[in-house]
Design a protein around this motif. Structure first.
Motif, PDB file in Angstrom:
ATOM      1  N   GLY A 271       0.836  -1.185   0.000  1.00 17.09           N
ATOM      2  CA  GLY A 271       0.000   0.000   0.000  1.00 17.09           C
ATOM      3  C   GLY A 271       0.873   1.237   0.000  1.00 17.09           C
ATOM      4  O   GLY A 271       2.092   1.192  -0.243  1.00 17.09           O
ATOM      5  N   LEU A 272       0.254   2.376   0.297  1.00 17.75           N
ATOM      6  CA  LEU A 272       1.008   3.628   0.291  1.00 17.75           C
ATOM      7  C   LEU A 272       2.035   3.714   1.406  1.00 17.75           C
ATOM      8  O   LEU A 272       2.910   4.581   1.376  1.00 17.75           O
ATOM      9  N   ASP A 273       1.951   2.826   2.400  1.00 16.53           N
ATOM     10  CA  ASP A 273       2.983   2.809   3.433  1.00 16.53           C
ATOM     11  C   ASP A 273       4.333   2.336   2.879  1.00 16.53           C
ATOM     12  O   ASP A 273       5.367   2.535   3.515  1.00 16.53           O
ATOM     13  N   ARG A 293       3.517  14.203  -0.146  1.00 16.58           N
ATOM     14  CA  ARG A 293       2.310  13.617   0.427  1.00 16.58           C
ATOM     15  C   ARG A 293       1.594  14.647   1.287  1.00 16.58           C
ATOM     16  O   ARG A 293       2.217  15.366   2.068  1.00 16.58           O
ATOM     17  N   ASP A 295      -1.680  13.550   2.687  1.00 16.36           N
ATOM     18  CA  ASP A 295      -2.849  12.738   3.014  1.00 16.36           C
ATOM     19  C   ASP A 295      -3.107  12.655   4.507  1.00 16.36           C
ATOM     20  O   ASP A 295      -3.959  11.873   4.943  1.00 16.36           O
ATOM     21  N   THR A 299      -5.627   6.389   6.812  1.00 16.30           N
ATOM     22  CA  THR A 299      -5.544   4.934   6.749  1.00 16.30           C
ATOM     23  C   THR A 299      -6.533   4.439   5.693  1.00 16.30           C
ATOM     24  O   THR A 299      -7.739   4.640   5.811  1.00 16.30           O
ATOM     25  N   LEU A 300      -6.011   3.820   4.665  1.00 16.97           N
ATOM     26  CA  LEU A 300      -6.833   3.376   3.551  1.00 16.97           C
ATOM     27  C   LEU A 300      -7.198   1.904   3.691  1.00 16.97           C
ATOM     28  O   LEU A 300      -6.420   1.119   4.250  1.00 16.97           O
ATOM     29  N   GLY A 305      -5.552   0.957  -0.891  1.00 17.35           N
ATOM     30  CA  GLY A 305      -4.110   1.105  -0.791  1.00 17.35           C
ATOM     31  C   GLY A 305      -3.372   0.335  -1.865  1.00 17.35           C
ATOM     32  O   GLY A 305      -2.399   0.834  -2.453  1.00 17.35           O
ATOM     33  N   TYR A 309      -1.050   1.943  -4.843  1.00 17.79           N
ATOM     34  CA  TYR A 309       0.340   1.481  -4.993  1.00 17.79           C
ATOM     35  C   TYR A 309       0.595   1.010  -6.425  1.00 17.79           C
ATOM     36  O   TYR A 309       1.604   1.364  -7.043  1.00 17.79           O
ATOM     37  N   ARG A 335      -5.075  14.051   0.105  1.00 11.94           N
ATOM     38  CA  ARG A 335      -6.431  13.746   0.582  1.00 11.94           C
ATOM     39  C   ARG A 335      -7.324  14.955   0.288  1.00 11.94           C
ATOM     40  O   ARG A 335      -7.071  16.057   0.755  1.00 11.94           O
TER      41      ARG A 335
END
Length: 423
Positions: A271-273, A293, A295, A299-300, A305, A309, A335
């Motif tokens: 994901g975006l993490d 970023r 956002d 938390t997606l 996510g 990605y 966001r």
């Protein structure tokens, strides 16, 4: 198949023969009934009376009309009702000519609709019973007159019940067939969706890693003689990228080979993490990538996510493959209200001044569009003014499925299948 089933099939195949046999049986019953006196000294007696010639002719005409009861039920009812009316008025009212009208009324009720049954039944009952009571030789309260009323009512009721049962059985059969077709269509749809998902995942994995391997292998070949240390570093990146590709392919193939339900994955979906890690792999391949970023730590859901990605991964892979060696890329994650917006920009023109992804014949942009549309978002791609390429995706923070006609769904801008935007 039993004998009864075979006989039933043969009878259904020859309905006219069945009706002829029925007419002969009804004629036999009417003739036999005309010889019976139900009011004899010793109860029901046989052979005490004989029917007159007119009654025999009327019985024969009524039975003959029944041969065509399936082809023209209302016409047959009119003919049998007419001969029954003549018998009630001019002949012996105890001769059972009305039996043919009862059979014809049953046929009308079983082959037509309920309003027609009501109209035909009431008309037949009223005319025959009224004629027998008012114009017949017997008293109006005679048992024979009341029997006409009762038997015509029974014929209409029995025919309506048979028609209703046939309708119920047909509805059940159609519902079962429709349910079977629905199950088959649902199974085919699920298979097609799963094939698309697997093809999309394999494309994302293979295209990304093979692009990095290709770039690093080219670097290693270029500097092998003059700068061996840099060549070793490039080969190390090749080894790492190929190992990652093999691991992901092994995991995907393992899921396909499982006979039961797939086990839970040992590693969470990207994901975006992992955006910084993804950008680092491209920087090591020689593509400058800037990440911005805004956002606010959103938390997606896992599906959103993963889609974000994969969109960024595919867009950067296209930049690396098509934008030229001097290109730079910018990635922004913002966001905006209930949505998360992903933007990937580059400043390269690519070979022959073609924007990335304009070769045709590939599936990169189409796969990105399908991912975004499946979650209810939409994707726009195209060349930038002054050079470069832009990929912009809007994904809802709360994943949902886009219905036809919604943004990102089929038939709307940003929906899958727009021409000229595949990699």
């Amino acid at each position: 198949m039993t004998r009864i089933d075979r006989a039933r099939c043969r009878l259904k195949a020859h309905p006219l023969a069945l009706d002829a046999a029925l007419a002969a049986g009804v004629l036999g019953c009417m003739v036999a009934g005309s010889f019976v006196d139900p009011h004899g000294e010793h109860g029901v007696t046989w052979g005490v009376r004989t029917p007159d010639p007119l009654s025999i002719v009327l019985m024969a005409l009524g039975a003959a009309a029944l041969v065509f009861r399936r082809r023209a039920p209302l016409t047959v009812l009119a003919l049998t009702g007419a001969v029954s009316l003549i018998e009630c008025v001019t002949g012996d009212p105890r001769a059972p000519v009305a039996m043919s009208a009862v059979i014809a009324l049953y046929t009308v009720a079983s082959t037509t609709d309920r309003p027609t049954t009501w109209r035909a039944g009431l008309l037949t009952m009223t005319v025959l019973t009224g004629a027998a009571m008012l114009a017949g030789p017997l008293p109006w309260y005679a048992q024979e007159n009341l029997a006409i009323f009762a038997w015509t009512g029974i014929g209409a009721t029995a025919g309506d019940a048979v028609r209703s049962r046939r309708a119920v059985v047909q509805a059940i059969r159609e519902r079962a067939e429709r349910a079977e077709r629905t199950r088959e269509e649902e199974a085919r749809r699920r298979v097609a969706e799963e094939r698309l998902r697997i093809a999309r995942d394999l494309h994302d994995v293979v295209a990304h890693h093979i692009a990095l391997v290709n770039v690093q292998a080219g670097v290693a070949a270029h500097v092998m003689d003059k700068r061996p240390d840099q060549a070793k570093e490039a080969l190390a990146h090749v080894r790492e990228a190929s190992r990652s590709a093999l691991n992901e392919l092994r995991a995907t193939v393992g899921l396909l080979r499982q006979s039961g339900d797939p086990e839970a994955p040992t590693e969470p979906a990207p994901g975006l993490d992992r955006l910084d890690e993804l950008a680092g792999t491209f920087r090591s391949a020689g593509l400058p990538v800037e990440v911005a970023r805004a956002d606010q730590g959103t938390t997606l859901p896992a599906a959103v996510g993963l889609a974000a990605y994969r969109v960024i991964q595919e867009a950067l892979t296209n930049v690396r493959k098509h934008a030229g060696p001097e290109a730079k890329a910018e990635v922004s994650v913002v966001r905006v209200g209930p949505n998360i917006e992903i933007t990937v920009l580059d400043d390269g023109a690519g070979p022959d001044d073609r924007p990335p992804g304009d070769e045709g014949g590939g599936h990169g942009l189409l796969g990105m569009r399908e991912r975004v549309s499946a979650l209810g978002g939409f994707l726009t791609t195209g060349p930038r003014f002054g050079g470069g390429f832009r990929v912009h995706a809007i994904l809802p923070v709360k994943a949902r499925t886009a219905a036809p006609g919604e943004p990102g769904g089929p038939g709307r801008p940003g929906g899958p299948g727009e021409p000229g935007e595949t990699v």
